[in-house]
Write a protein that holds these residues in place. Structure first.
Motif, PDB file in Angstrom:
ATOM      1  N   ALA A 152       0.839  -1.204   0.000  1.00  0.00           N
ATOM      2  CA  ALA A 152       0.000   0.000   0.000  1.00  0.00           C
ATOM      3  C   ALA A 152       0.869   1.247   0.000  1.00  0.00           C
ATOM      4  CB  ALA A 152      -0.919  -0.006   1.224  1.00  0.00           C
ATOM      5  N   TYR A 153       2.002   1.159   0.656  1.00  0.00           N
ATOM      6  CA  TYR A 153       2.940   2.280   0.691  1.00  0.00           C
ATOM      7  C   TYR A 153       3.888   2.263  -0.505  1.00  0.00           C
ATOM      8  CZ  TYR A 153       1.462   3.107   5.531  1.00  0.00           C
ATOM      9  OH  TYR A 153       0.731   3.391   6.665  1.00  0.00           O
ATOM     10  N   THR A 154       4.553   1.144  -0.721  1.00  0.00           N
ATOM     11  CA  THR A 154       5.587   1.108  -1.764  1.00  0.00           C
ATOM     12  C   THR A 154       4.999   1.270  -3.160  1.00  0.00           C
ATOM     13  OG1 THR A 154       5.512  -1.325  -1.860  1.00  0.00           O
ATOM     14  CG2 THR A 154       7.071  -0.324  -0.322  1.00  0.00           C
ATOM     15  N   LYS A 155       3.921   0.551  -3.447  1.00  0.00           N
ATOM     16  CA  LYS A 155       3.289   0.691  -4.761  1.00  0.00           C
ATOM     17  C   LYS A 155       2.503   1.990  -4.858  1.00  0.00           C
ATOM     18  CE  LYS A 155       4.864  -3.106  -6.469  1.00  0.00           C
ATOM     19  NZ  LYS A 155       5.898  -3.041  -7.550  1.00  0.00           N
ATOM     20  N   GLY A 156       2.027   2.478  -3.717  1.00  0.00           N
ATOM     21  CA  GLY A 156       1.358   3.772  -3.717  1.00  0.00           C
ATOM     22  C   GLY A 156       2.307   4.879  -4.129  1.00  0.00           C
ATOM     23  N   VAL A 157       3.512   4.865  -3.574  1.00  0.00           N
ATOM     24  CA  VAL A 157       4.536   5.847  -3.948  1.00  0.00           C
ATOM     25  C   VAL A 157       4.894   5.715  -5.421  1.00  0.00           C
ATOM     26  CG1 VAL A 157       6.978   6.419  -3.660  1.00  0.00           C
ATOM     27  CG2 VAL A 157       5.521   6.154  -1.655  1.00  0.00           C
ATOM     28  N   GLU A 158       5.051   4.471  -5.862  1.00  0.00           N
ATOM     29  CA  GLU A 158       5.410   4.230  -7.261  1.00  0.00           C
ATOM     30  C   GLU A 158       4.345   4.761  -8.215  1.00  0.00           C
ATOM     31  OE1 GLU A 158       5.630   0.259 -10.011  1.00  0.00           O
ATOM     32  OE2 GLU A 158       6.766   0.193  -8.122  1.00  0.00           O
ATOM     33  N   GLU A 159       3.081   4.595  -7.836  1.00  0.00           N
ATOM     34  CA  GLU A 159       1.981   5.019  -8.707  1.00  0.00           C
ATOM     35  C   GLU A 159       1.719   6.511  -8.635  1.00  0.00           C
ATOM     36  OE1 GLU A 159      -2.898   4.647  -8.907  1.00  0.00           O
ATOM     37  OE2 GLU A 159      -1.767   3.147  -7.768  1.00  0.00           O
ATOM     38  N   ALA A 160       1.712   7.061  -7.441  1.00  0.00           N
ATOM     39  CA  ALA A 160       1.193   8.434  -7.303  1.00  0.00           C
ATOM     40  C   ALA A 160       1.829   9.224  -6.176  1.00  0.00           C
ATOM     41  CB  ALA A 160      -0.324   8.377  -7.088  1.00  0.00           C
ATOM     42  N   GLY A 161       3.037   8.864  -5.765  1.00  0.00           N
ATOM     43  CA  GLY A 161       3.696   9.602  -4.691  1.00  0.00           C
ATOM     44  C   GLY A 161       4.001  11.028  -5.100  1.00  0.00           C
ATOM     45  N   ALA A 162       3.723  11.964  -4.213  1.00  0.00           N
ATOM     46  CA  ALA A 162       3.984  13.374  -4.500  1.00  0.00           C
ATOM     47  C   ALA A 162       4.237  14.109  -3.193  1.00  0.00           C
ATOM     48  CB  ALA A 162       2.801  14.010  -5.234  1.00  0.00           C
ATOM     49  N   THR A 163       5.125  15.095  -3.247  1.00  0.00           N
ATOM     50  CA  THR A 163       5.357  15.935  -2.083  1.00  0.00           C
ATOM     51  C   THR A 163       4.221  16.939  -1.938  1.00  0.00           C
ATOM     52  OG1 THR A 163       6.796  17.324  -3.440  1.00  0.00           O
ATOM     53  CG2 THR A 163       7.857  15.641  -2.087  1.00  0.00           C
ATOM     54  N   LEU A 164       4.316  17.806  -0.954  1.00  0.00           N
ATOM     55  CA  LEU A 164       3.162  18.559  -0.466  1.00  0.00           C
ATOM     56  C   LEU A 164       3.152  20.005  -0.950  1.00  0.00           C
ATOM     57  CD1 LEU A 164       3.416  17.126   3.151  1.00  0.00           C
ATOM     58  CD2 LEU A 164       2.074  16.205   1.246  1.00  0.00           C
ATOM     59  N   ASP A 165       3.136  20.201  -2.258  1.00  0.00           N
ATOM     60  CA  ASP A 165       3.163  21.547  -2.838  1.00  0.00           C
ATOM     61  C   ASP A 165       4.267  22.376  -2.182  1.00  0.00           C
ATOM     62  OD1 ASP A 165       1.070  20.747  -4.374  1.00  0.00           O
ATOM     63  OD2 ASP A 165      -0.378  22.197  -3.624  1.00  0.00           O
ATOM     64  N   GLU A 166       5.444  21.791  -2.111  1.00  0.00           N
ATOM     65  CA  GLU A 166       6.542  22.389  -1.362  1.00  0.00           C
ATOM     66  C   GLU A 166       7.365  23.353  -2.220  1.00  0.00           C
ATOM     67  OE1 GLU A 166       8.668  19.041   0.118  1.00  0.00           O
ATOM     68  OE2 GLU A 166       6.987  18.336   1.312  1.00  0.00           O
ATOM     69  N   ASN A 167       7.655  24.482  -1.638  1.00  0.00           N
ATOM     70  CA  ASN A 167       8.560  25.459  -2.236  1.00  0.00           C
ATOM     71  C   ASN A 167       9.370  26.092  -1.108  1.00  0.00           C
ATOM     72  OD1 ASN A 167       6.821  27.229  -0.984  1.00  0.00           O
ATOM     73  ND2 ASN A 167       6.075  28.204  -2.827  1.00  0.00           N
ATOM     74  N   PRO A 168      10.315  27.003  -1.410  1.00  0.00           N
ATOM     75  CA  PRO A 168      11.152  27.547  -0.341  1.00  0.00           C
ATOM     76  C   PRO A 168      10.402  28.271   0.772  1.00  0.00           C
ATOM     77  CG  PRO A 168      12.209  27.896  -2.460  1.00  0.00           C
ATOM     78  CD  PRO A 168      10.850  27.351  -2.748  1.00  0.00           C
ATOM     79  N   SER A 169       9.200  28.764   0.494  1.00  0.00           N
ATOM     80  CA  SER A 169       8.432  29.461   1.535  1.00  0.00           C
ATOM     81  C   SER A 169       7.342  28.573   2.144  1.00  0.00           C
ATOM     82  CB  SER A 169       7.797  30.737   0.960  1.00  0.00           C
ATOM     83  OG  SER A 169       6.886  30.432  -0.092  1.00  0.00           O
ATOM     84  N   TRP A 170       7.474  27.275   1.977  1.00  0.00           N
ATOM     85  CA  TRP A 170       6.461  26.305   2.401  1.00  0.00           C
ATOM     86  C   TRP A 170       6.097  26.454   3.879  1.00  0.00           C
ATOM     87  CZ3 TRP A 170       6.638  21.445   5.250  1.00  0.00           C
ATOM     88  CH2 TRP A 170       5.561  20.595   5.012  1.00  0.00           C
ATOM     89  N   ASN A 171       7.093  26.471   4.736  1.00  0.00           N
ATOM     90  CA  ASN A 171       6.806  26.593   6.171  1.00  0.00           C
ATOM     91  C   ASN A 171       6.102  27.897   6.493  1.00  0.00           C
ATOM     92  OD1 ASN A 171       7.649  24.159   7.300  1.00  0.00           O
ATOM     93  ND2 ASN A 171       9.801  24.792   7.319  1.00  0.00           N
ATOM     94  N   GLU A 172       6.465  28.956   5.794  1.00  0.00           N
ATOM     95  CA  GLU A 172       5.889  30.268   6.077  1.00  0.00           C
ATOM     96  C   GLU A 172       4.427  30.329   5.655  1.00  0.00           C
ATOM     97  OE1 GLU A 172       6.875  35.004   5.185  1.00  0.00           O
ATOM     98  OE2 GLU A 172       8.197  33.422   4.420  1.00  0.00           O
ATOM     99  N   TRP A 173       4.108  29.868   4.436  1.00  0.00           N
ATOM    100  CA  TRP A 173       2.708  29.979   4.012  1.00  0.00           C
ATOM    101  C   TRP A 173       1.816  28.977   4.732  1.00  0.00           C
ATOM    102  CZ3 TRP A 173       0.282  25.833   1.898  1.00  0.00           C
ATOM    103  CH2 TRP A 173       0.962  24.961   1.033  1.00  0.00           C
TER     104      TRP A 173
END
Length: 451
Positions: A393-414
């Motif tokens: 569920a985790y390994t194949k999930g990442v392989e199919e559709a893993g994505a980070t969290l709309d991260e950019n340099p100001s991620w923590n701030e916004w």
């Protein structure tokens, strides 16, 4: 084998500003070349990809370990030291919170470790500020990227720079209590589930067992954070926090608002989930009080320790309204300090190459703290004996559709600007539409200021 530990800059109770090195070391040139060092005195020739350019002379490498050996397997440190005895390690250990609070001061004083790790978004910010070394030349020289999952390049910027190498991947899957499903004669979740499937089944599993008009068992426990809370619901409706360029807020997009509405409705309208305040009072999934939850991979370590008899398993994250799956994944990245000495940078890269080897990635998998990025090690995760049984569920999930969290340099701030309003939406104090308008304004202002 002897492992050196830092005594002049301890991290056990927080990072101090006392430097172990000489004044000359602390005042080194702030404009080191980002090209991997291949001078004759320090390394072997490395003109061709795959050459071992590890330091041939004795060198000291200072490594910061936030979270200490609870997060980084000690086997990896021992394995590296045995393989590269000429690279003497000074290990700075600290609880995660202490490390992340003090590292800012260490950077300002030009005295951080040569190598440490933090969240992917933080690393992107370090890259923007010139703190993180660009590792793309090293990767091009020494790695076959096809041997790794796409998360290897989580810290890659639009202009091709790579500011970090994953310490590990921590994705999310749908966890469920098998006992509660069996007791209610309800089929367990499958990888084909959609969000409506989740909601309808959660309704059936929500029970008022003592007749006081309030649920005692909830079908689902809604998360209040970006990883396992509002962002997956937003993405499931086709919305997003930021646009693909990560420079424009998308909170007032109709699909984003719909996702926030679906998320908040699980508590305020459908009442299939405990409130945010109630969820703080106890471990509801661990105690059999919620039947399902979006669970990060690393959480199984504490879950299995605190509730060894809990009968539970996982399936992939549900499919969204657009027919696509979104699997949130948190990536912590190793960073090489851009102002470290050339020989320390090469030693740090030697450590990272070892960290990405089959041996070290196997140690990482065994720890359960996160998933590896090397494909061979990722494939072997399914054979590990600790729960959940269905680690695919985790390994194949990442392989199919893993994505980070709309991260950019100001991620923590916004995120910090958005979180109080999101809490109000979750608590039913604001409508999703009204809250989204305020979030949109605050987030866009931060994005504009950081361009």
């Amino acid at each position: 084998m002897k492992r050196m530990k830092a005594v002049c800059i301890p991290l056990v109770m927080g990072l101090l500003m006392t430097a172990c090195g000489s004044k000359q070391d602390a005042a080194q040139d702030n404009t080191q070349n980002t090209t991997p060092t291949t001078t004759q005195d320090v390394t072997a020739p490395a003109a061709e990809p795959g050459n071992d350019a590890s330091p041939s002379k004795e060198v000291t490498l200072k490594i910061g370990l936030p979270g200490s050996y609870d997060i980084t397997s000690e086997k990896i440190i021992d394995g590296f030291q045995a393989k590269y005895p000429n690279i003497k390690l000074e290990i700075d250990e600290a609880p995660w919170g202490d490390f992340t609070k003090k590292i800012v001061t260490r950077i300002a004083g030009n005295n951080p470790p040569d190598l440490w790790f933090q969240e992917n978004a933080v690393i992107l910010g370090y890259g923007q500020r010139g703190v993180a070394e660009n590792l793309e030349p090293y990767i091009s020289r020494d790695l076959k990227t096809d041997d790794y999952v796409s998360a290897l390049l989580s810290a890659k910027t639009p202009d091709g720079k790579v500011y970090g190498i994953p310490h590990g991947i921590n994705p999310v899957a749908l966890a469920y209590n098998k006992t509660l499903f069996q007791a209610n004669n309800i089929p367990v979740p499958t990888d084909d589930w959609t969000y409506p499937d989740l909601i309808e089944t959660a309704k059936k599993l929500t029970k008022d067992t003592d007749g006081d008009g309030k649920p005692d068992i909830y079908g689902f426990q809604t998360g209040n954070n970006i990883t396992s809370g509002w962002l997956p619901w937003m993405k499931s409706a086709g919305g997003s926090a930021l646009d693909p360029t990560l420079t424009k807020a998308m909170f007032t997009d109709a699909k984003s608002i719909q996702g926030l509405t679906n998320w908040a409705d699980t508590i305020n309208k459908l009442k299939i989930s405990p409130t945010r305040e109630l969820a703080k009072t106890g471990k509801l999934f661990e105690n059999g009080k919620s039947a399902m939850v979006f669970l990060q991979y690393s959480s199984q370590v504490s879950l299995n320790k605190s509730s060894p008899d809990l009968d539970w398993d996982t399936v992939k994250m549900p499919i969204g309204e657009n027919g696509k799956r979104f699997v949130p994944m948190v990536v912590n990245d190793w960073i090489v300090y851009s102002k470290a000495k050339p020989e320390a940078k090469e030693a740090a890269w030697t450590f990272l190459k070892y960290y990405l080897s089959d041996e070290a990635q196997g140690f990482l998998s065994e720890s359960g703290a996160s998933l590896p990025v090397k494909k061979t090690a990722m494939d072997a995760v399914a054979n590990l004996t600790f729960k959940p049984a269905n680690k695919l569920a985790y390994t194949k999930g990442v392989e199919e559709a893993g994505a980070t969290l709309d991260e950019n340099p100001s991620w923590n701030e916004w995120r910090a600007a958005a979180n109080p309003i999101l809490d109000d939406i979750m608590d039913g104090k604001r409508t999703p539409a009204d809250g989204a308008k305020e979030i949109q304004s605050k987030v866009q202002t931060i994005l504009d200021e950081n361009q």
